[in-house]
Design an enzyme around this catalytic site. Structure first.
Site, PDB file in Angstrom:
ATOM      1  N   SER A  31       0.822  -1.428   0.026  1.00 38.37           N
ATOM      2  CA  SER A  31      -0.001   0.347   0.185  1.00 38.37           C
ATOM      3  C   SER A  31       0.670   0.735   0.202  1.00 38.37           C
ATOM      4  O   SER A  31       2.077   1.354   0.055  1.00 38.37           O
ATOM      5  CB  SER A  31      -1.374  -0.236   1.313  1.00 38.37           C
ATOM      6  OG  SER A  31      -1.411   1.344   1.083  1.00 38.37           O
ATOM      7  N   TYR A  37      -2.497  -0.641  10.736  1.00 33.10           N
ATOM      8  CA  TYR A  37      -2.795  -0.954   8.732  1.00 33.10           C
ATOM      9  C   TYR A  37      -1.625  -0.816   8.327  1.00 33.10           C
ATOM     10  O   TYR A  37      -1.039  -1.353   7.292  1.00 33.10           O
ATOM     11  CB  TYR A  37      -3.894  -0.344   8.056  1.00 33.10           C
ATOM     12  CG  TYR A  37      -4.308  -0.371   6.668  1.00 33.10           C
ATOM     13  CD1 TYR A  37      -4.173  -1.485   6.538  1.00 33.10           C
ATOM     14  CD2 TYR A  37      -3.665   0.608   6.029  1.00 33.10           C
ATOM     15  CE1 TYR A  37      -4.616  -1.882   5.475  1.00 33.10           C
ATOM     16  CE2 TYR A  37      -4.094   0.220   4.040  1.00 33.10           C
ATOM     17  CZ  TYR A  37      -4.220  -0.798   4.071  1.00 33.10           C
ATOM     18  OH  TYR A  37      -4.243  -1.198   2.886  1.00 33.10           O
TER      19      TYR A  37
END
Length: 676
Positions: free
Chosen positions: A553, A566
């Protein structure tokens, strides 16, 4: 119905039942009258299944249509059996109309036999009689004078002439048994031809059933009996990577596993080493399976380690033996050797591994060897199995016409022969990636926590020859191993793994619980580690290189608000890419990553609450979140799942073969996440 429609209906009925003929085996024809559009006069035509078609799925486009007057005239210019291959090119000058399939080598049989309808089939029962040492005597005993024995002759124009003469000299006959090959039947009507074909097949089967020895393959071999199902499949999965590597030494292959009773009973018998060494007989069989299989000569009780070591020894001998076979028979005009690796590998107590250029070809190769086992059982039950001579097998396997047929095949897609496993693939990025990889020729394993959704996604992409859906909790090591075991049994092995499974909870540091932290790290950091570890075992043992791709990501680099768990998990994944690239490069395994951002459409993560939380953080309506993310990028473009899928393909495709340890941003341009 028209003549062509009647022929197609008969062909589909015959081809739908495997007792009648194997996949893409045999051919059918019909003769009839049609109007010549040029002269307006009647013309006698032959409709015959074209080269490479399958009877069970035959359509009108799969028929070759020829003028019978011109085809019969070829008899007058036939230069003799030594030059009979030239007649195949001559069929093109007999074609009627436009389009249609290319005429097959068996066209002469159909055109020259004086019968309106002809069926040439490869039934197990018929080939059993055709490959028995006393096949001619058995033919008379079983059928009387209604079926005539034809000694082995390679398919071609001369065989067509031979059968035409037999039909003329034996007006009472309804068909013939072709030594080492199959059967041919005929009739004045389509119904009569079909009836005669089925009568020959069923009569032969009934005779074998009634007169066969109790143990056609001899007594059971001690220690070679089938393992219990769970133990059997666990051992098969443990051997699969080794066996695929053996079958792919010359060129990559996709695999198929079969542990049916037919295979296991054959391997448990005393006669299986002798019969396997004799090889298959019907041309359709050995063209798909090579002339003989590789057979592990250890009992079912042998350990995985012992089996692997012995398989590797046997593979060396198999390649040497195949080279010697080629050298014995090749001449200056023979095509180059096509590969020395086995296409069928038999493991006592476990089953059969079959291989091909794609899953369908691999599966069909296995089906053909099942046919061969059935043939051997029938022949041994009545007599002794005696396939055609090795030299004749070579004449067909390395036939110039067969080589030309192979050369006409379309070029493979970029990822043909590769097996991809994508985690979290039932939706969003994972599903888009699986679809793209399948479109580029890969077989795909759709792995997801939700089995029903995984199976639905696989069905959407294609049938089981293209994609399978599996349930997998990537945070559970046993579940990950079970996923890889199922994958290698489905397709023979694995080449390309995409670590995509993920989830996210958007919370501030103080709101993030220990459970929140553990959940995200278990799925993404630990899950990627477990998947990559299991993948590496397969990839290393296959010795075929491979790819591991991490869907990380932008947040692995960019420190945004309210996503500490996350972002930290994604940073862990990003560094795994570098660590594994350094470690696995020695095995030819590339490890790369992709850093997406703002992929809202189709995303399970965004739909699961993450989207609402991120929209709240940024103060925009949730339905506008994709547009919001687009506006903060340099390119002002929304990132879609397909954009990530495209990047995966590029990393694993033919153009970046020398790239590993790379992270590719697919975020439409986020300057704060630039790699530096």
């Amino acid at each position: 119905m028209t003549t062509a429609e009647e022929l197609i209906a008969r062909s589909n009925r015959l081809g739908a039942d495997p007792k009648n003929t194997n996949y893409a085996g045999g051919n059918t024809s019909a003769k009839g009258i049609a109007t010549d559009p040029v002269t307006g006069e009647d013309v006698e035509l032959l409709w015959v299944k074209g080269s490479g078609g399958d009877l069970g799925t035959l359509k009108e486009s799969g028929l070759a249509v020829l003028r019978l007057d011109r085809m019969r005239a070829l008899v007058d210019v036939y230069p003799g059996v030594e030059r009979e291959d030239e007649m195949v090119a001559a069929f093109d000058y007999c074609l009627h109309g436009k389009g249609g399939a290319a005429p097959s080598i068996d066209t002469a049989m159909h055109g020259l036999v004086d019968a309106a309808h002809v069926d040439h089939l490869h039934p197990d029962s018929g080939i059993a009689i055709a490959t028995a040492t006393d096949g001619e005597a058995l033919t008379t005993s079983i059928f009387g004078d209604q079926v005539v024995w034809v000694p082995w002759r390679r398919p071609g124009f001369q065989l067509g002439l031979d059968i035409a003469e037999i039909k003329t000299k034996n007006p009472q006959a309804v068909g013939c048994v072709l030594g080492g090959h199959g059967i041919t039947a005929w009739g004045d009507t389509s119904e009569e031809a079909e009836k005669n074909s089925l009568w020959i097949i069923d009569t032969a089967a009934a005779y074998i059933e009634e007169h066969s020895k109790v143990e056609p393959f001899g007594p059971a071999l001690d220690g070679y009996q089938s393992l219990p199902e769970g133990e059997r499949r666990t051992k098969a999965a443990a051997l699969a990577a080794t066996i695929r590597g053996i079958a792919s030494a010359d060129q990559p292959m996709v695999g198929h596993f079969d542990d049916s009773d037919v295979v296991l009973d054959f391997l448990a018998s005393e006669a299986h080493p002798r019969l396997a060494e004799l090889g298959t007989s019907c041309p359709d069989h050995f063209l798909r399976t090579k002339i003989k299989p590789l057979v592990l000569d250890l009992p079912a009780t042998a350990s995985v380690e012992e089996s692997i070591a012995r398989l590797k020894e046997l593979a060396v001998g198999y390649r040497e033996d195949y080279q010697a076979y080629y050298d014995r028979h090749a001449d200056a005009h023979s095509p180059a050797i096509r590969g020395k690796d086995p296409l069928i590998v038999l493991v006592p107590g476990v089953g059969m591994f079959s291989f091909g250029k794609n899953k369908q070809t691999a599966r069909v190769a296995g089906e053909f060897y099942l046919n061969a086992i059935n043939v051997m059982r029938g022949a041994e039950g009545l007599s002794t199995y005696a396939p055609i001579e090795e030299s004749e097998k070579f004449r067909i396997e390395y036939w110039a016409l067969e080589e030309a047929k192979l050369q006409r095949m379309p070029a493979p897609k970029p990822l043909a022969t590769r097996v991809a496993l994508v985690t979290g693939a039932a939706s969003g990025i994972g599903k888009a990636t699986a679809k793209r990889l399948a479109a580029e020729g890969a077989c795909v394993v759709i792995a997801d926590l939700d089995l029903a959704k995984a199976e639905a996604a696989a069905a959407e992409i294609g049938g089981p020859d293209v994609a399978v859906g599996l349930a997998a909790d990537v945070s559970d090591e046993a579940a990950v191993q079970a996923m890889f075991d199922a994958a290698v049994l489905a397709f023979g092995g694995v080449d390309l793994v995409v670590n995509n499974a993920g989830l996210s909870l958007s919370k501030s540091l103080l709101e993030t619980t220990e459970r929140d932290w553990d959940l995200q790290h278990d799925v993404m950091a630990k899950g990627s580690f477990l998947v990559s570890k299991a993948a590496a075992k397969v990839l290393i043992e296959q010795e075929m290189g491979g790819d591991i791709v991490y869907i990380s990501s932008k947040n692995s680099l960019f420190a945004g608000p309210n996503n500490v768990a996350y972002g930290a998990a994604k940073a862990d994944q990003a560094h795994q890419v570098r660590l594994l690239a350094a470690e696995l490069g020695a095995y030819g395994i590339k490890v790369n990553g992709i850093n997406p951002d703002g992929v809202v459409q189709g995303s399970g993560i965004f739909a699961g609450g993450w989207g609402a939380k991120r929209a709240e953080v940024y103060g925009v309506p949730e339905e506008e979140l994709g547009k919001f993310y687009a506006q903060r990028t340099l390119l002002k473009r929304e990132v879609l799942p397909e954009n990530i899928a495209n990047a995966v393909f590029v990393l694993c495709g033919p153009d970046l073969t020398h790239t590993t340890g790379l992270h590719v941003p697919v975020d439409a341009g986020v300057a704060a996440a630039f790699l530096r």
